[in-house]
Write a protein that holds these residues in place. Structure first.
Motif, mmCIF file in Angstrom:
data_model
loop_
_atom_site.group_PDB
_atom_site.id
_atom_site.type_symbol
_atom_site.label_atom_id
_atom_site.label_comp_id
_atom_site.label_asym_id
_atom_site.label_seq_id
_atom_site.Cartn_x
_atom_site.Cartn_y
_atom_site.Cartn_z
ATOM 1 N N ALA A 1 13.966 -3.399 11.623
ATOM 2 C CA ALA A 1 15.085 -3.590 12.550
ATOM 3 C C ALA A 1 15.227 -5.092 12.836
ATOM 4 O O ALA A 1 15.290 -5.895 11.920
ATOM 5 C CB ALA A 1 14.843 -2.793 13.831
ATOM 6 N N HIS A 2 15.288 -5.472 14.089
ATOM 7 C CA HIS A 2 15.147 -6.834 14.613
ATOM 8 C C HIS A 2 16.320 -7.773 14.362
ATOM 9 O O HIS A 2 16.754 -8.468 15.288
ATOM 10 C CB HIS A 2 13.858 -7.473 14.094
ATOM 11 C CG HIS A 2 13.498 -8.768 14.771
ATOM 12 N ND1 HIS A 2 13.522 -8.907 16.146
ATOM 13 C CD2 HIS A 2 13.122 -9.971 14.275
ATOM 14 C CE1 HIS A 2 13.173 -10.139 16.456
ATOM 15 N NE2 HIS A 2 12.938 -10.811 15.354
ATOM 16 N N LEU A 3 16.854 -7.833 13.151
ATOM 17 C CA LEU A 3 17.865 -8.843 12.835
ATOM 18 C C LEU A 3 19.294 -8.351 13.046
ATOM 19 O O LEU A 3 20.243 -9.047 12.710
ATOM 20 C CB LEU A 3 17.675 -9.348 11.395
ATOM 21 C CG LEU A 3 16.346 -10.062 11.141
ATOM 22 C CD1 LEU A 3 16.291 -10.578 9.708
ATOM 23 C CD2 LEU A 3 16.126 -11.200 12.130
ATOM 24 N N HIS A 4 19.442 -7.148 13.589
ATOM 25 C CA HIS A 4 20.743 -6.640 14.053
ATOM 26 C C HIS A 4 21.795 -6.633 12.948
ATOM 27 O O HIS A 4 22.947 -7.020 13.153
ATOM 28 C CB HIS A 4 21.241 -7.450 15.249
ATOM 29 C CG HIS A 4 20.324 -7.396 16.426
ATOM 30 N ND1 HIS A 4 20.482 -8.210 17.521
ATOM 31 C CD2 HIS A 4 19.238 -6.620 16.682
ATOM 32 C CE1 HIS A 4 19.528 -7.956 18.399
ATOM 33 N NE2 HIS A 4 18.763 -6.986 17.915
ATOM 34 N N THR A 5 21.397 -6.162 11.785
ATOM 35 C CA THR A 5 22.349 -5.978 10.699
ATOM 36 C C THR A 5 21.778 -4.987 9.706
ATOM 37 O O THR A 5 20.548 -4.849 9.582
ATOM 38 C CB THR A 5 22.654 -7.311 9.981
ATOM 39 O OG1 THR A 5 23.714 -7.126 9.059
ATOM 40 C CG2 THR A 5 21.431 -7.848 9.258
ATOM 41 N N LEU B 1 18.556 -1.456 9.804
ATOM 42 C CA LEU B 1 19.821 -1.039 10.398
ATOM 43 C C LEU B 1 20.190 -1.929 11.573
ATOM 44 O O LEU B 1 19.357 -2.672 12.107
ATOM 45 C CB LEU B 1 19.735 0.416 10.846
ATOM 46 C CG LEU B 1 19.559 1.448 9.725
ATOM 47 C CD1 LEU B 1 19.346 2.832 10.305
ATOM 48 C CD2 LEU B 1 20.760 1.445 8.779
ATOM 49 N N ASP B 2 21.442 -1.839 11.972
ATOM 50 C CA ASP B 2 21.989 -2.635 13.065
ATOM 51 C C ASP B 2 21.567 -2.036 14.410
ATOM 52 O O ASP B 2 20.977 -0.947 14.474
ATOM 53 C CB ASP B 2 23.509 -2.661 12.947
ATOM 54 C CG ASP B 2 24.128 -3.901 13.565
ATOM 55 O OD1 ASP B 2 23.465 -4.547 14.400
ATOM 56 O OD2 ASP B 2 25.288 -4.207 13.228
ATOM 57 N N LYS B 3 21.870 -2.732 15.496
ATOM 58 C CA LYS B 3 21.557 -2.190 16.812
ATOM 59 C C LYS B 3 22.560 -1.105 17.199
ATOM 60 O O LYS B 3 23.651 -1.003 16.630
ATOM 61 C CB LYS B 3 21.525 -3.295 17.863
ATOM 62 C CG LYS B 3 22.762 -4.148 17.979
ATOM 63 C CD LYS B 3 22.509 -5.258 19.001
ATOM 64 C CE LYS B 3 23.674 -6.224 19.080
ATOM 65 N NZ LYS B 3 23.422 -7.304 20.058
ATOM 66 N N CYS B 4 22.156 -0.280 18.157
ATOM 67 C CA CYS B 4 22.935 0.923 18.504
ATOM 68 C C CYS B 4 24.130 0.574 19.375
ATOM 69 O O CYS B 4 24.041 0.562 20.616
ATOM 70 C CB CYS B 4 22.028 1.931 19.213
ATOM 71 S SG CYS B 4 20.647 2.472 18.216
ATOM 72 N N LEU B 5 25.238 0.273 18.742
ATOM 73 C CA LEU B 5 26.494 -0.016 19.431
ATOM 74 C C LEU B 5 27.640 0.630 18.670
ATOM 75 O O LEU B 5 27.554 0.822 17.446
ATOM 76 C CB LEU B 5 26.727 -1.533 19.522
ATOM 77 C CG LEU B 5 25.819 -2.330 20.463
ATOM 78 C CD1 LEU B 5 26.094 -3.812 20.300
ATOM 79 C CD2 LEU B 5 26.019 -1.904 21.912
#
Length: 277
Positions: A174-178, A198-202
């Protein structure tokens, strides 16, 4: 929790913690860099944070049914890597961040694993993973990664070493928001690791993907891994709880050579082999 003050609010996790709500599926996770670290430290070796939600510990290996899963919590910062776990509550502004920095001690435990892993989970990406995926597409979305990719500083060096050693079938980060996918071929005709971040949960973000992994019919329950228990027991006498660097891998006062263990590590490994199975 290390995060902007505006995010330090009581939201909904307390409902799972108290048992008012139950996770709809068994959930396994590792820690990142925005966690309630004082609570996760209480589960250093891993455990249930809530019904059906299992923390893998600062480093750990478990089974879910017949699927073997390894994990490493935290992110890599070189200034704390060789320290012990010295932080104590209440944390100051430095400790609240350093507590989630990966330690060599935990990485070395994972480096002792010999039996194959199906899945490995880390928060950081392994360093160099962008060489094995569509880095051009990544840079279109995250152009500020360019210098780090060129300088080989994007991602975690310990995670890179673990990837090369453990060669799991899947690696999730995770971590890198993409979102980023890669396929790593380990040597000519060697095993393959499929990597996915994976990206962050938005809303509108690529934060969810379903992957089917072949397994037995069940029951699908979490249980301990015997090899990991043996490693944990063997390393426990050397568990570092101070800022002092721990010399597990190499003899002090001698030039380090990769793969050349110190007498301490040799004794640990003898115990692992004797006790594991």
């Amino acid at each position: 929790m290390a995060c902007p003050v505006k995010y330090r609010t009581m939201n909904t996790f307390w409902k799972y913690y108290s048992g008012e709500e139950i996770a709809p599926v068994p959930t396994i996770f590792v820690g990142g860099n925005h966690e309630a670290s004082n609570y996760l430290w209480e589960l250093y070796y891993g455990g249930w944070v809530a019904p059906r939600i299992f923390f893998m510990g600062f480093a750990g290996v478990i089974w879910f049914g017949n699927i073997r899963i390894g994990g490493l919590s935290g992110i890599f910062k070189s200034r704390n890597y060789y320290s012990g776990h010295y932080e104590r509550a209440p944390y100051n502004e430095s400790d609240i961040r350093s507590i989630y920095h990966v330690r060599e001690y935990d990485v070395q435990k994972l480096m002792q694993i010999e039996e194959p892993l199906d899945i490995f989970i880390s928060h950081d990406w392994p360093r160099g993973i962008t060489d094995f995926g569509n880095s051009e597409q990544l840079l279109r979305h995250k152009p500020f990664f360019e210098n780090e990719i060129k300088n080989k500083t994007l991602g975690s060096q310990p995670a890179e070493e673990l990837l090369k050693k453990l060669k799991p079938s899947y690696w999730f980060s995770a971590h890198l928001h993409t979102k980023f996918a890669a396929v790593v071929q380990h040597g000519e005709n060697g095993p393959i690791t499929k990597f996915l971040a994976l990206d962050k949960c938005l809303p509108g973000h690529n934060f969810l993907q379903v992957i089917e992994i072949e397994s037995d019919a069940g029951p699908h329950e979490i249980h301990y891994d015997e090899e990991w228990l043996a490693i944990t027991q063997a390393y426990n006498p050397y568990f570092p709880l101070s800022r002092k660097s721990v010399q597990l891998m190499y003899e002090s006062g001698r030039t380090a050579r990769p793969g050349f263990p110190s007498p301490v590590c040799e004794k640990v490994y003898e115990r692992i082999q004797h006790e594991a199975f």
